[in-house]
Every structure is written in structure tokens, then in C-alpha cells.
Design an enzyme around this catalytic site. Structure first.
Site, PDB file in Angstrom:
ATOM      1  N   ASP A 156      18.372  23.978 107.828  1.00  0.00           N
ATOM      2  CA  ASP A 156      19.290  25.114 107.913  1.00  0.00           C
ATOM      3  C   ASP A 156      18.787  26.244 107.003  1.00  0.00           C
ATOM      4  OD1 ASP A 156      21.514  26.739 107.935  1.00  0.00           O
ATOM      5  OD2 ASP A 156      22.943  25.128 107.535  1.00  0.00           O
ATOM      6  N   GLY A 195      20.044  31.331 115.642  1.00  0.00           N
ATOM      7  CA  GLY A 195      19.567  32.032 116.842  1.00  0.00           C
ATOM      8  C   GLY A 195      18.808  33.311 116.551  1.00  0.00           C
ATOM      9  N   ASP A 216      27.837  30.081 113.315  1.00  0.00           N
ATOM     10  CA  ASP A 216      28.693  28.880 113.328  1.00  0.00           C
ATOM     11  C   ASP A 216      29.869  29.018 114.287  1.00  0.00           C
ATOM     12  OD1 ASP A 216      26.995  28.324 111.244  1.00  0.00           O
ATOM     13  OD2 ASP A 216      28.565  27.745 109.846  1.00  0.00           O
TER      14      ASP A 216
HETATM   15  C1  GLA Z   1      25.553  26.554 107.800  1.00  0.00           C
HETATM   16  C2  GLA Z   1      25.401  25.843 109.142  1.00  0.00           C
HETATM   17  C3  GLA Z   1      26.559  24.907 109.366  1.00  0.00           C
HETATM   18  C4  GLA Z   1      26.627  23.877 108.234  1.00  0.00           C
HETATM   19  C5  GLA Z   1      26.716  24.609 106.895  1.00  0.00           C
HETATM   20  C6  GLA Z   1      26.596  23.641 105.726  1.00  0.00           C
HETATM   21  O1  GLA Z   1      26.665  27.384 107.821  1.00  0.00           O
HETATM   22  O2  GLA Z   1      25.292  26.791 110.182  1.00  0.00           O
HETATM   23  O3  GLA Z   1      26.429  24.245 110.612  1.00  0.00           O
HETATM   24  O4  GLA Z   1      25.488  23.070 108.287  1.00  0.00           O
HETATM   25  O5  GLA Z   1      25.680  25.577 106.766  1.00  0.00           O
HETATM   26  O6  GLA Z   1      26.504  24.327 104.500  1.00  0.00           O
END
Ligand code: GLA
Length: 396
Positions: A156, A195, A216
């Protein structure tokens, strides 16, 4: 009173049920057989955020089994943000000693249930929640994950912008991809950078089996639809071994209603999206369980052809989406974002042949044979999900 809508006008796309499209080149992982169909499992993030620990994860894994979700195909238990501890002076990553005192023991337990297990980290120094992450420790962290028994890594972006230039993003993802490959244990590689930089064009090339295509998801019908409908046009980048990921499911969480949850589930099915439940499995209602385990929808998104569906028609509050299937039939979703509607589906306009047989995939009910058109009632915020099989007439 139901309003009436007749699907007429310009057909935007042809029925593709007869010819499964060629995808992008198979990655090495694809050749090894990983993620041949969209991966299925559960993520801790949507409902628990950082409030996770060993006991909670075990309880969710047990519930995945007891609820019948494992038998329905849900396989991965993914520990999202909240497990992290620190890197010690030798650079070894430790889980939070209070919350996750024995990560290997936890993985062993999850494996003993016949499930797989995943973990979250970032190419940056910190995760999005400010926890310890993998920058500068990629090789060692991949080895640690492998030694614990991880089967899945979500990578991430989070704070990586503080150490990489935008043009270094792909290199940062390749670095972890290579580290995972060298670690000697197959681990599904899930890219998460929301994305940006059209990741669908290079996600497979840097070794990903799935990549988030959006920011998200929230537990909100219109935001969920914006994400789901926003996948239109990305279908050519998905296929066996490499999937567009419109994010986890919000089914079973609080804010969507009884027609909206099935809509979410059916749309993700038409999209051949990775399917990760994001609710508390230990508190799941039977309605939620039925939505998550509906065999018609699972067969749709797990279809071996691995084709992501796309929009074939749109007018006002109605959208029609089609997902070509391996046996020459197609999944067809008729969505209605407004008040209850009677919709007459004119086959010509959505690219269907003259005569089809239709089956309601949700209700497991054959509806019969239809010539030229089919009349349907579609509830507010709902969708009718059909499997349509051509009987006669050339595909248009
Ligand atoms: C980002 C990701 C989420 C989750 C959080 C965790 O926002 O997009 O899906 O994994 O981090 O901190």
C-alpha cells in the site's frame, strides 16, 4: 406506481459471449497458476480498522469456516493495517508484541482451517496509519512474511511519496515483487496505490496479481456505485492471474440497505472483481451470509474465462452490464439507481441475439425463452441479474 423505461437507442457494444477476448500477456505468476480466478477472502480493515489482534483474527477465520464461506470459495484471511510492531537493530520486522505475540502461530492456525493468510505493508517508511512499514527492508520483510507462512501481501503506497518520486513508483513495486519471489514461498501480490498512474496498464508487468483501481470504498451506496461503474473501460486489463480490484466489500456493514447490499455483490460479480468480505463474520446475519455465498453470483465471478464485464447500455437511472462467460452465455445485470421501474430489455439494443433463454442467477430460477425482448421489474437501488444463453439469431 412504477415508471416504465424501454431500452431503445444506440447499442454501444456487441454481445461478446461467443468470443472471449485476449488479455494482456500472462505474468510469471499466472503461469504458476496463482489467482486464475478472482481471489476471494476477508479483510480486517473495513470494519475493524486498527483495532485488531490475534484473538480477533482467529475468531474471524473460524467464522469464515463455520459460516460456509470457506466452502463457498472464500480463502484468504488478510490482516490489514494494525498488526505492525517495529524493525529491530538487525532489521527484522516484528509484529506488535501485545496484539500479535506469535504471528507464525496465527498463520499455522489459519492454515489448519484450510485457509490462507495475508498481510499489509507499504513501500514507504510508514503505513497510511503511521505504523512501521517496509522501506529499506523489502528483502528482509519478504523473508519474514514467508517464514511466518504468509500467502498474500498487500503493498500500500501510503507514505512512499515521501521517499520516492512519482516516476519511481513502478520500480518500488518491482522491488517488493522480486523480494517476494526470492523469499521462496508463493505469495499473492496485491498492489494498492489507489489507481494512480493507470496502474491497470503496468500492474501485471511489475508482478501483481491484483491492483486497486480506486481510492478506498465507503459503506455508501452511491460511492460504491461510482467505484463499480467507474470500472467500465478497464476490462481489457483484467484476466486470469491479473485483476482490477475495486476494493473490498461493504456487505454486512451498517449503512447500505437490503437492496443495496445485493447490488454491491452482483456488480462486483459482473466485474470479476477480487471478492474480499469486509464485515464482522462473527456477527453476520443470515441475510448477509446468503448475499456473500450466493452460488449463482460466485459462479459468475469465478467463471474460468475470467472476463470482466462492461456497460452495454445506459439511459437515465438504468444501466445494463454484460459479462461474457466461458460456455458462450453471458451474465447480464440490469441496474436501477432510482425508483422502482419496469424495464423492457430490447435484445437488439444491448447486443443480444434474437432468441435467448434467461435464468435468474440470484433466485436460481429459469425464466424461459424470450424473443426480441424481456420485461423486468427492477427495485429502487436494485439490480436483476440474469444468465442469458443465445438460442438463435446471429450475435450482434
Ligand atoms: C489505505 C488502504 C486501505 C487500508 C488502509 C490501512 O487506506 O487503501 O485499504 O489498507 O490503508 O491503513
Amino acid at each position: 406506481m412504477h415508471r416504465q423505461i424501454h431500452i431503445a437507442g444506440v447499442a454501444v457494444l456487441l454481445f461478446l459471449g461467443f468470443s472471449v477476448r485476449a488479455g494482456i500477456a500472462e505474468s510469471a505468476e499466472d503461469a504458476a497458476g496463482m489467482a486464475r480466478t478472482p481471489p476471494m477472502g476477508w479483510y480486517s480493515w473495513n470494519v475493524f480498522r486498527l483495532n485488531i489482534n490475534d484473538r480477533l483474527i482467529r475468531a474471524q477465520a473460524a467464522a469464515l469456516m463455520e459460516s460456509g464461506m470457506r466452502d463457498a470459495g472464500y480463502q484468504y484471511i488478510v490482516i490489514d493495517g494494525g498488526w505492525e510492531g517495529y524493525h529491530d537493530t538487525n532489521g527484522v520486522f516484528h509484529s506488535d508484541p501485545q496484539r500479535f505475540p506469535d504471528m507464525k502461530g496465527l498463520c499455522d492456525y489459519i492454515h489448519s482451517l484450510g485457509l490462507k493468510v495475508g498481510i499489509h505493508t507499504s513501500p514507504g517508511p510508514k503505513t497510511c496509519s503511521g505504523r512501521e512499514a517496509s522501506y529499506g527492508h523489502e528483502r528482509q520483510d519478504a523473508e519474514t512474511f514467508a517464514s511466518w507462512g504468509m500467502d498474500f501481501v498487500k503493498y500500500d503506497w501510503c507514505s512512499a511519496a515521501s521517499v520516492y518520486q512519482p516516476e519511481q513508483m513502478q520500480a518500488a513495486y518491482i522491488k517488493m515483487s522480486q523480494a517476494l519471489k526470492s523469499a521462496g514461498r508463493p505469495m499473492l501480490y496485491s498492489l494498492c496505490q489507489y489507481g494512480t498512474q493507470q496502474v491497470w496498464k503496468w500492474g501485471a508487468a511489475v508482478g501483481g496479481q491484483m491492483w486497486r483501481t480506486t481510492s478506498d470504498i465507503q459503506d455508501n451506496y452511491f460511492q460504491m456505485l461510482t467505484i463499480g461503474f467507474g470500472q467500465n473501460g478497464l476490462e481489457k486489463y483484467a484476466g486470469p492471474g491479473h485483476w482490477n480490484d475495486p476494493d473490498m466489500l461493504e456487505i454486512g456493514n451498517r449503512k447500505m440497505n437490503r437492496d443495496e447490499h445485493p447490488t454491491h455483490r452482483r456488480l462486483w460479480g459482473l466485474l470479476a472483481a477480487p471478492r474480499f468480505a469486509g464485515n464482522d463474520l462473527t456477527q453476520m446475519s443470515s441475510a448477509t451470509r446468503e448475499i456473500l455465498t450466493n452460488p449463482g453470483v460466485i459462479a459468475l465471478d469465478q467463471d474460468a474465462a475470467g472476463v470482466q464485464g462492461r456497460r452495454v447500455w445506459q439511459e437515465g437511472p438504468v444501466q445494463v452490464w454484460m459479462k461474457p462467460l466461458r460456455d458462450g452465455s453471458a451474465g447480464l445485470g440490469i441496474f436501477n439507481i432510482d425508483k422502482p421501474l419496469n424495464v423492457t430489455l430490447a435484445f437488439k439494443e444491448v447486443g443480444l441475439p434474437e432468441t435467448i433463454s434467461a435464468r435468474d442467477l440470484w433466485l436460481h430460477k429459469d425464466l424461459g425463452k424470450f424473443n426480441h425482448s424481456l420485461a423486468l421489474e427492477v427495485p429502487r437501488h436494485g439490480v436483476v441479474l440474469l444468465k442469458v444463453t443465445p438460442i438463435s439469431g446471429a450475435p450482434r
